[in-house]
Design an enzyme around this catalytic site. Structure first.
Site, mmCIF file in Angstrom:
data_model
loop_
_atom_site.group_PDB
_atom_site.id
_atom_site.type_symbol
_atom_site.label_atom_id
_atom_site.label_comp_id
_atom_site.label_asym_id
_atom_site.label_seq_id
_atom_site.Cartn_x
_atom_site.Cartn_y
_atom_site.Cartn_z
ATOM 1 N N ALA A 121 0.842 -1.199 0.000
ATOM 2 C CA ALA A 121 0.000 0.000 0.000
ATOM 3 C C ALA A 121 0.872 1.242 0.000
ATOM 4 O O ALA A 121 2.009 1.221 0.476
ATOM 5 C CB ALA A 121 -0.918 0.001 1.213
ATOM 6 N N LYS A 178 10.382 -15.036 6.060
ATOM 7 C CA LYS A 178 10.183 -13.630 5.662
ATOM 8 C C LYS A 178 11.372 -12.779 6.097
ATOM 9 O O LYS A 178 11.777 -11.843 5.396
ATOM 10 C CB LYS A 178 8.883 -13.105 6.274
ATOM 11 C CG LYS A 178 8.573 -11.632 5.962
ATOM 12 C CD LYS A 178 8.260 -11.422 4.498
ATOM 13 C CE LYS A 178 7.964 -9.953 4.163
ATOM 14 N NZ LYS A 178 6.727 -9.441 4.775
ATOM 15 N N ASN A 186 16.163 -5.415 2.028
ATOM 16 C CA ASN A 186 16.096 -4.097 2.676
ATOM 17 C C ASN A 186 17.453 -3.415 2.813
ATOM 18 O O ASN A 186 17.632 -2.293 2.333
ATOM 19 C CB ASN A 186 15.388 -4.217 4.027
ATOM 20 C CG ASN A 186 13.883 -4.165 3.891
ATOM 21 O OD1 ASN A 186 13.311 -3.094 3.730
ATOM 22 N ND2 ASN A 186 13.233 -5.303 3.939
ATOM 23 N N SER A 248 11.091 -0.760 1.805
ATOM 24 C CA SER A 248 10.714 0.163 2.878
ATOM 25 C C SER A 248 11.949 0.794 3.517
ATOM 26 O O SER A 248 11.929 1.962 3.909
ATOM 27 C CB SER A 248 9.884 -0.565 3.936
ATOM 28 O OG SER A 248 10.609 -1.659 4.471
ATOM 29 N N GLU A 260 14.048 -0.248 10.277
ATOM 30 C CA GLU A 260 13.773 -1.439 11.082
ATOM 31 C C GLU A 260 14.985 -2.380 11.119
ATOM 32 O O GLU A 260 14.845 -3.553 11.439
ATOM 33 C CB GLU A 260 12.547 -2.166 10.530
ATOM 34 C CG GLU A 260 11.267 -1.361 10.672
ATOM 35 C CD GLU A 260 10.043 -2.047 10.085
ATOM 36 O OE1 GLU A 260 9.141 -2.439 10.845
ATOM 37 O OE2 GLU A 260 10.002 -2.195 8.843
#
Length: 295
Positions: A121, A178, A186, A248, A260
């Site tokens: 999203a 994951k 990332n 992200s 993160e």
């Protein structure tokens, strides 16, 4: 997920769904959601403040914040939620589940489910979300009181069309899988300022193999058995499927936000230290991204 729960099942009332704000006071707020076909919905949402006594009526809480925000957002609410509330964590990486499960020891009738989603999203503005990619949401019970059949059925309403909901037990194996994808894509995209697809180039093969090798070794000491070849194939499959996407962590670094990394490669390093294992590649990525975040 809020939109899906409100609009995809006409058999269920949508007025029993609310958002929780970081602000103390509650309010009504119009939300806009643009679906994958480009159609925009408007919904008048109840946003509960942290001082609202209606928090005691919350029996299912989906926690959709960054990994480093989980403890700050959730722990002060535990005593205000229903004594039978079931909590679902949905974030990148691992680590917050340990803090939350420890806190839940004080609330024996509450429970914890862990999950991960590959739905995508885009936040167009503060109150306007655009759905940009279909994906699978994978969930599994982890701690405390188990999820009731009624609440599980409610979560299953998120399953529609190209947006599957899967249940796995034990769930940690899925989350480690994951974690491998995030531990590769990332930090490497953030450090090399590139879209995901660039990681398919030969120059990254050795580094990707080393990251996965270390993760599989640490996971084994944590009681999680992973197939190195299958995991590697899955990582490259995600790189291909999301070739045009920017991760992200890339976005966080580009916008000078916190990342993160401590809950992705940092979690691998943390568990490695616990088991007295060496993970130099993941440690190097952790240090590089932390340094990048400070610059």
């Amino acid at each position: 997920m809020y939109h899906q729960l409100c609009h995809t099942n006409s058999k269920q009332p949508s007025n029993d769904i609310a958002l929780i704000s970081r602000q103390p006071q509650s309010k009504q707020q119009q939300l806009q959601f643009t679906d994958h076909s480009g159609y925009t919905y408007s919904t008048d949402a109840l946003i509960l403040g942290t001082n609202d006594t209606r928090l005691a009526e919350v029996h299912l809480l989906l926690v959709c914040v960054k990994a480093y925000q989980v403890a700050t957002a959730l722990l002060p609410l535990l005593s205000k939620l229903s004594p039978q509330c079931h909590i679902v964590l949905l974030h990148n990486g691992l680590g917050p589940h340990l803090v939350v499960s420890e806190a839940l020891a004080q609330y024996p009738n509450q429970g914890l489910t862990l999950g991960t989603t590959s739905q995508a999203a885009l936040k167009n503005s503060q109150w306007h979300i655009k759905h940009t990619g279909f994906g699978v949401t994978q969930l599994g019970y982890y701690y405390g009181s188990e999820l009731s059949a009624k609440l599980k059925e409610r979560i299953d309403e998120l399953h529609c069309g190209n947006q599957a909901v899967e249940w796995h037990q034990p769930v940690l194996t899925i989350l480690w899988q994951k974690l491998a994808i995030n531990a590769v894509i990332n930090p490497l995209t953030a450090l090399h300022h590139c879209a995901n697809g660039q990681l398919a180039n030969d120059e990254y093969q050795h580094q990707i193999a080393a990251i996965i090798e270390e993760l599989v070794h640490v996971a084994k000491w944590d009681g999680i058995v992973l197939d190195r070849a299958l995991l590697s194939a899955r990582v490259y499959q995600v790189i291909k499927l999301t070739a045009a996407n920017y991760s992200s962590m890339y976005q966080d670094v580009a916008h000078h936000r916190a990342t993160e990394i401590n809950f992705i490669n940092g979690y691998i390093c943390q568990q490695a230290q616990l088991h007295r294992l060496a993970v130099p590649h993941n440690q190097h990525l952790l240090e590089q991204v932390l340094q990048l975040s400070l610059s």
